[in-house]
Design a protein around this motif. Structure first.
Motif, PDB file in Angstrom:
ATOM      1  N   LEU A 165       6.392   8.654  -2.890  1.00 57.38           N
ATOM      2  CA  LEU A 165       5.435   9.105  -1.867  1.00 57.38           C
ATOM      3  C   LEU A 165       4.565  10.237  -2.379  1.00 57.38           C
ATOM      4  O   LEU A 165       3.355  10.273  -2.172  1.00 57.38           O
ATOM      5  CB  LEU A 165       6.184   9.556  -0.607  1.00 57.38           C
ATOM      6  CG  LEU A 165       6.584   8.466   0.388  1.00 57.38           C
ATOM      7  CD1 LEU A 165       7.467   9.041   1.471  1.00 57.38           C
ATOM      8  CD2 LEU A 165       5.355   7.828   0.999  1.00 57.38           C
ATOM      9  N   LEU A 217       7.456   2.013   5.481  1.00 53.80           N
ATOM     10  CA  LEU A 217       7.497   0.854   6.374  1.00 53.80           C
ATOM     11  C   LEU A 217       7.506  -0.438   5.555  1.00 53.80           C
ATOM     12  O   LEU A 217       8.256  -1.375   5.843  1.00 53.80           O
ATOM     13  CB  LEU A 217       6.288   0.870   7.312  1.00 53.80           C
ATOM     14  CG  LEU A 217       6.103  -0.367   8.201  1.00 53.80           C
ATOM     15  CD1 LEU A 217       7.277  -0.532   9.154  1.00 53.80           C
ATOM     16  CD2 LEU A 217       4.800  -0.299   8.974  1.00 53.80           C
ATOM     17  N   SER A 218       6.688  -0.482   4.494  1.00 59.60           N
ATOM     18  CA  SER A 218       6.590  -1.688   3.660  1.00 59.60           C
ATOM     19  C   SER A 218       7.918  -1.991   2.985  1.00 59.60           C
ATOM     20  O   SER A 218       8.345  -3.147   2.922  1.00 59.60           O
ATOM     21  CB  SER A 218       5.497  -1.499   2.599  1.00 59.60           C
ATOM     22  OG  SER A 218       4.257  -1.258   3.207  1.00 59.60           O
ATOM     23  N   THR A 227       0.478   9.690  -4.284  1.00 60.87           N
ATOM     24  CA  THR A 227      -0.631  10.422  -3.634  1.00 60.87           C
ATOM     25  C   THR A 227      -1.419  11.195  -4.696  1.00 60.87           C
ATOM     26  O   THR A 227      -2.660  11.222  -4.677  1.00 60.87           O
ATOM     27  CB  THR A 227      -0.081  11.404  -2.574  1.00 60.87           C
ATOM     28  OG1 THR A 227       0.747  10.676  -1.670  1.00 60.87           O
ATOM     29  CG2 THR A 227      -1.200  12.078  -1.810  1.00 60.87           C
ATOM     30  N   THR A 283      -0.116  -8.098  13.230  1.00 58.87           N
ATOM     31  CA  THR A 283      -0.253  -6.688  12.825  1.00 58.87           C
ATOM     32  C   THR A 283      -0.912  -6.655  11.441  1.00 58.87           C
ATOM     33  O   THR A 283      -1.018  -7.688  10.778  1.00 58.87           O
ATOM     34  CB  THR A 283       1.112  -5.964  12.721  1.00 58.87           C
ATOM     35  OG1 THR A 283       1.797  -6.462  11.563  1.00 58.87           O
ATOM     36  CG2 THR A 283       1.968  -6.170  13.951  1.00 58.87           C
ATOM     37  N   LYS A 284      -1.322  -5.478  11.030  1.00 61.20           N
ATOM     38  CA  LYS A 284      -1.949  -5.343   9.700  1.00 61.20           C
ATOM     39  C   LYS A 284      -0.918  -5.213   8.584  1.00 61.20           C
ATOM     40  O   LYS A 284      -1.279  -5.107   7.420  1.00 61.20           O
ATOM     41  CB  LYS A 284      -2.857  -4.105   9.689  1.00 61.20           C
ATOM     42  CG  LYS A 284      -4.069  -4.225  10.583  1.00 61.20           C
ATOM     43  CD  LYS A 284      -4.954  -2.994  10.471  1.00 61.20           C
ATOM     44  CE  LYS A 284      -6.193  -3.157  11.332  1.00 61.20           C
ATOM     45  NZ  LYS A 284      -7.122  -2.024  11.216  1.00 61.20           N
ATOM     46  N   ASN A 285       0.359  -5.180   8.959  1.00 63.72           N
ATOM     47  CA  ASN A 285       1.404  -4.933   7.960  1.00 63.72           C
ATOM     48  C   ASN A 285       1.638  -6.151   7.075  1.00 63.72           C
ATOM     49  O   ASN A 285       2.146  -7.166   7.532  1.00 63.72           O
ATOM     50  CB  ASN A 285       2.725  -4.557   8.648  1.00 63.72           C
ATOM     51  CG  ASN A 285       2.581  -3.312   9.506  1.00 63.72           C
ATOM     52  OD1 ASN A 285       1.818  -2.416   9.156  1.00 63.72           O
ATOM     53  ND2 ASN A 285       3.284  -3.264  10.619  1.00 63.72           N
ATOM     54  N   ASP A 309       0.830  -1.199   0.000  1.00 66.54           N
ATOM     55  CA  ASP A 309       0.000   0.000   0.000  1.00 66.54           C
ATOM     56  C   ASP A 309       0.864   1.248   0.000  1.00 66.54           C
ATOM     57  O   ASP A 309       1.827   1.350   0.754  1.00 66.54           O
ATOM     58  CB  ASP A 309      -0.902  -0.012   1.242  1.00 66.54           C
ATOM     59  CG  ASP A 309      -2.147   0.842   1.047  1.00 66.54           C
ATOM     60  OD1 ASP A 309      -1.995   1.982   0.590  1.00 66.54           O
ATOM     61  OD2 ASP A 309      -3.244   0.355   1.337  1.00 66.54           O
ATOM     62  N   SER A 310       0.512   2.207  -0.869  1.00 67.98           N
ATOM     63  CA  SER A 310       1.327   3.421  -1.007  1.00 67.98           C
ATOM     64  C   SER A 310       1.293   4.281   0.255  1.00 67.98           C
ATOM     65  O   SER A 310       2.196   5.074   0.498  1.00 67.98           O
ATOM     66  CB  SER A 310       0.841   4.242  -2.203  1.00 67.98           C
ATOM     67  OG  SER A 310      -0.497   4.655  -2.007  1.00 67.98           O
ATOM     68  N   GLU A 311       0.246   4.128   1.078  1.00 68.98           N
ATOM     69  CA  GLU A 311       0.132   4.955   2.286  1.00 68.98           C
ATOM     70  C   GLU A 311       1.131   4.535   3.374  1.00 68.98           C
ATOM     71  O   GLU A 311       1.448   5.322   4.251  1.00 68.98           O
ATOM     72  CB  GLU A 311      -1.307   4.905   2.815  1.00 68.98           C
ATOM     73  CG  GLU A 311      -2.275   5.678   1.910  1.00 68.98           C
ATOM     74  CD  GLU A 311      -3.675   5.754   2.480  1.00 68.98           C
ATOM     75  OE1 GLU A 311      -3.886   5.250   3.585  1.00 68.98           O
ATOM     76  OE2 GLU A 311      -4.543   6.318   1.793  1.00 68.98           O
ATOM     77  N   SER A 312       1.572   3.274   3.319  1.00 64.99           N
ATOM     78  CA  SER A 312       2.577   2.820   4.293  1.00 64.99           C
ATOM     79  C   SER A 312       3.837   2.378   3.538  1.00 64.99           C
ATOM     80  O   SER A 312       4.455   1.376   3.874  1.00 64.99           O
ATOM     81  CB  SER A 312       2.016   1.665   5.125  1.00 64.99           C
ATOM     82  OG  SER A 312       1.599   0.613   4.272  1.00 64.99           O
ATOM     83  N   ARG A 348      -7.603   2.716  -3.373  1.00 60.20           N
ATOM     84  CA  ARG A 348      -6.260   2.417  -2.847  1.00 60.20           C
ATOM     85  C   ARG A 348      -5.277   2.388  -4.000  1.00 60.20           C
ATOM     86  O   ARG A 348      -5.641   2.046  -5.119  1.00 60.20           O
ATOM     87  CB  ARG A 348      -6.237   1.036  -2.173  1.00 60.20           C
ATOM     88  CG  ARG A 348      -6.795   0.982  -0.800  1.00 60.20           C
ATOM     89  CD  ARG A 348      -6.240  -0.214  -0.021  1.00 60.20           C
ATOM     90  NE  ARG A 348      -6.469  -1.504  -0.670  1.00 60.20           N
ATOM     91  CZ  ARG A 348      -5.712  -2.575  -0.452  1.00 60.20           C
ATOM     92  NH1 ARG A 348      -4.677  -2.523   0.366  1.00 60.20           N
ATOM     93  NH2 ARG A 348      -5.977  -3.718  -1.050  1.00 60.20           N
TER      94      ARG A 348
END
Length: 276
Positions: free
Chosen positions: A29, A8-9, A33, A255-257, A2-5, A43
């Motif tokens: 980033l 971290l990804s 967006t 976790t959702k990751n 997912d581009s929003e995380s 998404r």
């Protein structure tokens, strides 16, 4: 992923040696967006990178509210300017299957392929050599579609099916437990089901229709085409595809990751059945 995380990804998937430079990360980033806003996607996923000889293709995909609806695919050469790719067709896949070797990195590059075509002249039939031009952009569409259908992965429970049909992101999903995360049966193909339709009612009896509506990875052919490993002291589970080398799926248990990224040459490992 997912581009929003995104940051971290990329950090979680970095165990396979797949990373991006700081300026590429910053560009992605910002630009993803804007892609989400301009194309009105629900998404945006950063799909990965296909390595070319001259330049690399950076790939992103836009999803609508129904998560299994056909995705829009975009590519970029500089992580800033994105171009929409046409949807893949059976004709494209057949046409590009004759092209072998690395991508060039130039969408307008044309591969030449010589075909033998039958020509009728009166009662006689001749075989004539015809040179067919295949654009690299068409090959790119075909390869992304093949990788998506074969090795795009999602953990069980991350999506749920409503009684009316549409498939949504499960907001209550808190990740798999460590024991579940180590099993191939806990992961599904992120696409419309193919094998599920062939199952008997007895086999479907134990399935939850709101969660088990996609094909499981445990029945993939050839068996052994997935490698499961734990990293960071069991804090991360990583699946790697041996059929399409370069595809990495990661999930941090409880976790959702989770997500997947492809960084490779876009070449399928045709020798895998002989290597297992």
């Amino acid at each position: 992923m997912d581009s929003e995380s995104l940051l971290l990804s990329l950090e979680l998937a970095s165990g396979s040696g797949q990373g991006l430079s700081p300026d590429r990360r910053a560009s992605l980033l910002t630009s993803l967006t804007l892609v989400k806003r301009d194309y009105r996607f629900d998404r945006v996923l950063f799909w990965g990178r296909i390595l070319g000889l001259i330049a690399d293709y950076y790939i992103a995909q836009g999803l609508s509210e129904d998560q299994l609806a056909p995705r829009k695919t975009l590519y970029s050469l500089n992580c800033m300017e994105w171009s929409l790719l046409p949807p893949a067709t059976e004709e494209m896949v057949t046409q590009t299957s004759v092209v072998k070797g690395r991508f060039m990195g130039d969408p307008s590059h044309e591969y030449e392929h010589t075909e033998l075509q039958k020509v009728n002249e009166g009662e006689k039939v001749f075989e004539e050599e015809v040179v067919v031009q295949i654009k690299e952009e068409t090959r790119l569409v075909s390869i992304i579609d093949q990788i998506d259908k074969a090795v795009a992965v999602i953990p069980r429970g991350a999506l749920f099916k409503t009684p009316f049909g549409p498939i949504h992101v499960n907001r209550t999903f808190e990740g798999l437990s460590l024991s579940e995360a180590k099993k191939l049966s806990s992961y599904f193909h992120f696409r419309e089901p193919v094998e599920l339709k062939n199952k008997t009612l007895l086999e479907k009896a134990d399935l939850d229709p709101s969660l088990d509506f996609m094909d499981s990875l445990e029945h993939d052919i050839p068996k052994g085409s997935w490698s499961i490993q734990t990293e960071r002291g069991n804090a991360l589970v990583v699946l790697r595809s041996l059929l399409w080398p370069g595809l990495t799926f990661y999930h941090a248990p409880r976790t959702k990751n989770c997500g997947y990224i492809y960084v490779g040459t876009g070449e399928k490992n045709m020798d895998l059945p002989f290597m297992l």
